[in-house]
Design an enzyme around this catalytic site. Structure first.
Site, PDB file in Angstrom:
ATOM      1  N   ASP A   1       0.852  -1.190   0.000  1.00 12.73           N
ATOM      2  CA  ASP A   1       0.000   0.000   0.000  1.00 12.73           C
ATOM      3  C   ASP A   1       0.886   1.238   0.000  1.00 12.73           C
ATOM      4  OD1 ASP A   1      -2.953   0.832   2.020  1.00 12.73           O
ATOM      5  OD2 ASP A   1      -2.190   1.703   0.175  1.00 12.73           O
TER       6      ASP A   1
ATOM      7  N   ASP B   1      -0.387   4.733   1.259  1.00 13.44           N
ATOM      8  CA  ASP B   1      -0.689   5.632   2.370  1.00 13.44           C
ATOM      9  C   ASP B   1      -0.330   5.025   3.715  1.00 13.44           C
ATOM     10  OD1 ASP B   1      -1.645   7.251   0.365  1.00 13.44           O
ATOM     11  OD2 ASP B   1      -3.726   6.678   0.662  1.00 13.44           O
TER      12      ASP B   1
END
Length: 122
Positions: A8, A10
């Protein structure tokens, strides 16, 4: 064949809060409750300490992809995320960014979501 790892963006590669520190109070007030809709926000974020190095280390052993979601109401987030990957990770992430609202459609061996590491398909 290398195992597939999804990472991912973020708060895994990218320090989301680092961009918030750069905002003026009027902008924060305007977007209160939906800060991720601020145009250009995702281009201002800094990498988390060690994240780029970790990506490159993983890429030596695994087939690594960045799997991220962009806010639906912030069209600049889509291009900002691509530009962030190009700027901070570079060639080792060339064409390895997947932006989707359906992360579950991507099948790999490992997924690094926020905030804990989960191993899928052992």
């Amino acid at each position: 064949m290398k195992k597939i790892v999804y990472i991912d963006m973020d708060n895994v590669l990218v320090d989301f809060a680092s961009a918030l520190l750069l905002l003026d109070e009027a902008t924060k007030a305007t977007y209160e409750g939906h800060l991720d809709d601020i145009p250009g926000l995702f281009s201002r974020m800094m990498p988390l300490t060690g994240a780029v190095e970790a990506f490159n280390t993983l890429a030596e052993t695994y087939d690594v992809y960045i799997l991220s979601t962009a806010p639906w109401n912030n069209p600049s987030a889509w291009s900002d995320k691509l530009l962030w990957v190009k700027r901070h990770i570079g060639e080792s992430a060339h064409k390895r960014l997947i932006i989707t609202h359906h992360k579950d459609l991507n099948r790999g061996d490992y997924l690094e979501p926020v905030p804990d590491f989960h191993i899928l398909n052992k």
